[in-house]
Design a protein around this motif. Sequence first.
Motif, PDB file in Angstrom:
ATOM      1  N   LEU A  88       4.754  12.750  -1.110  1.00 43.08           N
ATOM      2  CA  LEU A  88       5.714  11.759  -1.598  1.00 43.08           C
ATOM      3  C   LEU A  88       6.947  11.705  -0.691  1.00 43.08           C
ATOM      4  O   LEU A  88       7.410  10.624  -0.328  1.00 43.08           O
ATOM      5  CB  LEU A  88       6.119  12.101  -3.032  1.00 43.08           C
ATOM      6  N   LEU A  89       7.434  12.875  -0.301  1.00 46.46           N
ATOM      7  CA  LEU A  89       8.605  12.919   0.592  1.00 46.46           C
ATOM      8  C   LEU A  89       8.309  12.309   1.955  1.00 46.46           C
ATOM      9  O   LEU A  89       9.156  11.627   2.534  1.00 46.46           O
ATOM     10  CB  LEU A  89       9.074  14.360   0.782  1.00 46.46           C
ATOM     11  N   ARG A  90       7.124  12.571   2.481  1.00 55.66           N
ATOM     12  CA  ARG A  90       6.757  12.048   3.800  1.00 55.66           C
ATOM     13  C   ARG A  90       6.342  10.590   3.759  1.00 55.66           C
ATOM     14  O   ARG A  90       6.174   9.955   4.790  1.00 55.66           O
ATOM     15  CB  ARG A  90       5.589  12.853   4.393  1.00 55.66           C
ATOM     16  N   GLY A  91       6.110  10.065   2.558  1.00 58.43           N
ATOM     17  CA  GLY A  91       5.645   8.683   2.448  1.00 58.43           C
ATOM     18  C   GLY A  91       4.198   8.534   2.863  1.00 58.43           C
ATOM     19  O   GLY A  91       3.793   7.482   3.370  1.00 58.43           O
ATOM     20  N   GLU A  92       3.412   9.566   2.640  1.00 56.45           N
ATOM     21  CA  GLU A  92       1.991   9.589   3.015  1.00 56.45           C
ATOM     22  C   GLU A  92       1.234   8.477   2.306  1.00 56.45           C
ATOM     23  O   GLU A  92       1.288   8.340   1.087  1.00 56.45           O
ATOM     24  CB  GLU A  92       1.395  10.951   2.636  1.00 56.45           C
ATOM     25  N   VAL A  93       0.512   7.675   3.079  1.00 58.62           N
ATOM     26  CA  VAL A  93      -0.301   6.603   2.518  1.00 58.62           C
ATOM     27  C   VAL A  93      -1.666   7.186   2.190  1.00 58.62           C
ATOM     28  O   VAL A  93      -2.237   7.947   2.969  1.00 58.62           O
ATOM     29  CB  VAL A  93      -0.431   5.426   3.509  1.00 58.62           C
ATOM     30  N   ILE A  94      -2.190   6.832   1.031  1.00 59.44           N
ATOM     31  CA  ILE A  94      -3.483   7.356   0.595  1.00 59.44           C
ATOM     32  C   ILE A  94      -4.568   6.852   1.527  1.00 59.44           C
ATOM     33  O   ILE A  94      -4.632   5.659   1.857  1.00 59.44           O
ATOM     34  CB  ILE A  94      -3.769   6.949  -0.861  1.00 59.44           C
ATOM     35  N   ASP A  95      -5.456   7.766   1.940  1.00 60.00           N
ATOM     36  CA  ASP A  95      -6.545   7.450   2.844  1.00 60.00           C
ATOM     37  C   ASP A  95      -7.577   6.595   2.123  1.00 60.00           C
ATOM     38  O   ASP A  95      -8.081   6.975   1.071  1.00 60.00           O
ATOM     39  CB  ASP A  95      -7.187   8.745   3.344  1.00 60.00           C
ATOM     40  N   LEU A  96      -7.882   5.443   2.693  1.00 64.26           N
ATOM     41  CA  LEU A  96      -8.851   4.548   2.083  1.00 64.26           C
ATOM     42  C   LEU A  96     -10.232   4.689   2.700  1.00 64.26           C
ATOM     43  O   LEU A  96     -11.123   3.919   2.403  1.00 64.26           O
ATOM     44  CB  LEU A  96      -8.382   3.091   2.212  1.00 64.26           C
ATOM     45  N   GLY A  97     -10.438   5.675   3.542  1.00 65.17           N
ATOM     46  CA  GLY A  97     -11.703   5.836   4.244  1.00 65.17           C
ATOM     47  C   GLY A  97     -12.722   6.657   3.496  1.00 65.17           C
ATOM     48  O   GLY A  97     -13.475   7.406   4.085  1.00 65.17           O
ATOM     49  N   HIS A  98     -12.783   6.521   2.175  1.00 68.67           N
ATOM     50  CA  HIS A  98     -13.763   7.272   1.395  1.00 68.67           C
ATOM     51  C   HIS A  98     -15.121   6.625   1.517  1.00 68.67           C
ATOM     52  O   HIS A  98     -15.260   5.449   1.793  1.00 68.67           O
ATOM     53  CB  HIS A  98     -13.348   7.323  -0.077  1.00 68.67           C
ATOM     54  N   LEU A 146       0.830  -1.201   0.000  1.00 68.00           N
ATOM     55  CA  LEU A 146       0.000   0.000   0.000  1.00 68.00           C
ATOM     56  C   LEU A 146       0.868   1.256   0.000  1.00 68.00           C
ATOM     57  O   LEU A 146       0.590   2.211  -0.729  1.00 68.00           O
ATOM     58  CB  LEU A 146      -0.949   0.013   1.203  1.00 68.00           C
ATOM     59  N   LYS A 147       1.929   1.230   0.780  1.00 68.62           N
ATOM     60  CA  LYS A 147       2.828   2.382   0.822  1.00 68.62           C
ATOM     61  C   LYS A 147       3.524   2.573  -0.525  1.00 68.62           C
ATOM     62  O   LYS A 147       3.644   3.699  -1.019  1.00 68.62           O
ATOM     63  CB  LYS A 147       3.850   2.218   1.941  1.00 68.62           C
ATOM     64  N   ALA A 148       3.948   1.499  -1.155  1.00 69.11           N
ATOM     65  CA  ALA A 148       4.596   1.587  -2.469  1.00 69.11           C
ATOM     66  C   ALA A 148       3.618   2.113  -3.520  1.00 69.11           C
ATOM     67  O   ALA A 148       3.973   2.969  -4.335  1.00 69.11           O
ATOM     68  CB  ALA A 148       5.140   0.225  -2.878  1.00 69.11           C
ATOM     69  N   MET A 149       2.390   1.609  -3.481  1.00 64.44           N
ATOM     70  CA  MET A 149       1.387   2.068  -4.444  1.00 64.44           C
ATOM     71  C   MET A 149       1.032   3.529  -4.194  1.00 64.44           C
ATOM     72  O   MET A 149       0.826   4.299  -5.139  1.00 64.44           O
ATOM     73  CB  MET A 149       0.141   1.192  -4.373  1.00 64.44           C
ATOM     74  N   SER A 150       0.987   3.938  -2.936  1.00 67.15           N
ATOM     75  CA  SER A 150       0.708   5.337  -2.605  1.00 67.15           C
ATOM     76  C   SER A 150       1.809   6.240  -3.140  1.00 67.15           C
ATOM     77  O   SER A 150       1.543   7.318  -3.672  1.00 67.15           O
ATOM     78  CB  SER A 150       0.565   5.526  -1.098  1.00 67.15           C
ATOM     79  N   ARG A 151       3.043   5.793  -3.012  1.00 64.11           N
ATOM     80  CA  ARG A 151       4.163   6.573  -3.568  1.00 64.11           C
ATOM     81  C   ARG A 151       4.041   6.692  -5.085  1.00 64.11           C
ATOM     82  O   ARG A 151       4.295   7.754  -5.656  1.00 64.11           O
ATOM     83  CB  ARG A 151       5.493   5.938  -3.194  1.00 64.11           C
ATOM     84  N   LEU A 152       3.649   5.610  -5.725  1.00 60.84           N
ATOM     85  CA  LEU A 152       3.459   5.641  -7.174  1.00 60.84           C
ATOM     86  C   LEU A 152       2.356   6.627  -7.552  1.00 60.84           C
ATOM     87  O   LEU A 152       2.509   7.413  -8.491  1.00 60.84           O
ATOM     88  CB  LEU A 152       3.136   4.248  -7.698  1.00 60.84           C
ATOM     89  N   VAL A 153       1.258   6.599  -6.825  1.00 59.23           N
ATOM     90  CA  VAL A 153       0.152   7.522  -7.104  1.00 59.23           C
ATOM     91  C   VAL A 153       0.600   8.973  -6.917  1.00 59.23           C
ATOM     92  O   VAL A 153       0.319   9.830  -7.756  1.00 59.23           O
ATOM     93  CB  VAL A 153      -1.081   7.192  -6.224  1.00 59.23           C
ATOM     94  N   HIS A 154       1.316   9.260  -5.825  1.00 64.25           N
ATOM     95  CA  HIS A 154       1.811  10.622  -5.602  1.00 64.25           C
ATOM     96  C   HIS A 154       2.766  11.047  -6.712  1.00 64.25           C
ATOM     97  O   HIS A 154       2.732  12.202  -7.164  1.00 64.25           O
ATOM     98  CB  HIS A 154       2.498  10.737  -4.244  1.00 64.25           C
ATOM     99  N   ALA A 155       3.596  10.128  -7.165  1.00 59.25           N
ATOM    100  CA  ALA A 155       4.524  10.449  -8.257  1.00 59.25           C
ATOM    101  C   ALA A 155       3.774  10.716  -9.556  1.00 59.25           C
ATOM    102  O   ALA A 155       4.122  11.645 -10.303  1.00 59.25           O
ATOM    103  CB  ALA A 155       5.525   9.308  -8.447  1.00 59.25           C
ATOM    104  N   LEU A 156       2.718   9.949  -9.822  1.00 55.33           N
ATOM    105  CA  LEU A 156       1.920  10.174 -11.033  1.00 55.33           C
ATOM    106  C   LEU A 156       1.165  11.502 -10.956  1.00 55.33           C
ATOM    107  O   LEU A 156       1.031  12.200 -11.966  1.00 55.33           O
ATOM    108  CB  LEU A 156       0.962   9.004 -11.261  1.00 55.33           C
ATOM    109  N   VAL A 157       0.671  11.838  -9.780  1.00 60.89           N
ATOM    110  CA  VAL A 157       0.017  13.142  -9.601  1.00 60.89           C
ATOM    111  C   VAL A 157       1.021  14.252  -9.845  1.00 60.89           C
ATOM    112  O   VAL A 157       0.730  15.250 -10.516  1.00 60.89           O
ATOM    113  CB  VAL A 157      -0.620  13.259  -8.201  1.00 60.89           C
ATOM    114  N   LEU A 158       2.210  14.091  -9.317  1.00 58.02           N
ATOM    115  CA  LEU A 158       3.267  15.087  -9.516  1.00 58.02           C
ATOM    116  C   LEU A 158       3.615  15.225 -10.999  1.00 58.02           C
ATOM    117  O   LEU A 158       3.753  16.351 -11.513  1.00 58.02           O
ATOM    118  CB  LEU A 158       4.498  14.691  -8.705  1.00 58.02           C
TER     119      LEU A 158
END
Length: 168
Positions: free
Chosen positions: A153-163, A90-102
């Motif tokens: 991305l720098l902080r390693g923020e995991v995407i919130d799944l509580g939608h 999940l953390k790796a995928m979150s980093r990928l998502v943040h990188a794609l957003v960037l």
Amino acid sequence: MSDSTNPGSSGFQRWSERAMALCLAVMAAAVFLNVVLRYGFGSGVAASEELSRLLFVWMVFIGATAAYPMGQHMAFTALLTPLAKRPVALKAMSRLVHALVLLSCGLLGWGAWQQVVIGMDSRSVVMAYPTALLPLPAFLCAVAIGAMSFWNLLRGEVIDLGHESEVE
């Protein structure tokens, strides 16, 4: 929208909500006045359409920028929920998502900046404002969301799944 009386709501959030409300109020008043003048008196305000278009573009990008830190953009939680029990994935995928957003913000910002530069030498037809004011909010939005995504991305923020919805 956040509660403006809530001490936890950010100053940017309150500012953006007020700016969007002001844009909407001016747009509604301009369009209403134009409709009344056209149908009631056979004339209208020529600047009404240009002003409404300009304010609408600004309102949309202010709203997009304000929605990002609250996690209200598309999150694709259906794709990430299966990874909830695997924190490393999940953390790796979150980093990928943040990188794609960037990356997306970089592309949007680059294109919007090119349009701003082109628009500096031209004026709108009726109101004569620099047409650079139309793509400027897209550029500012890309810079702001890009900065927030880079920070996540720098902080390693995991995407919130509580939608609320499983598929957004």
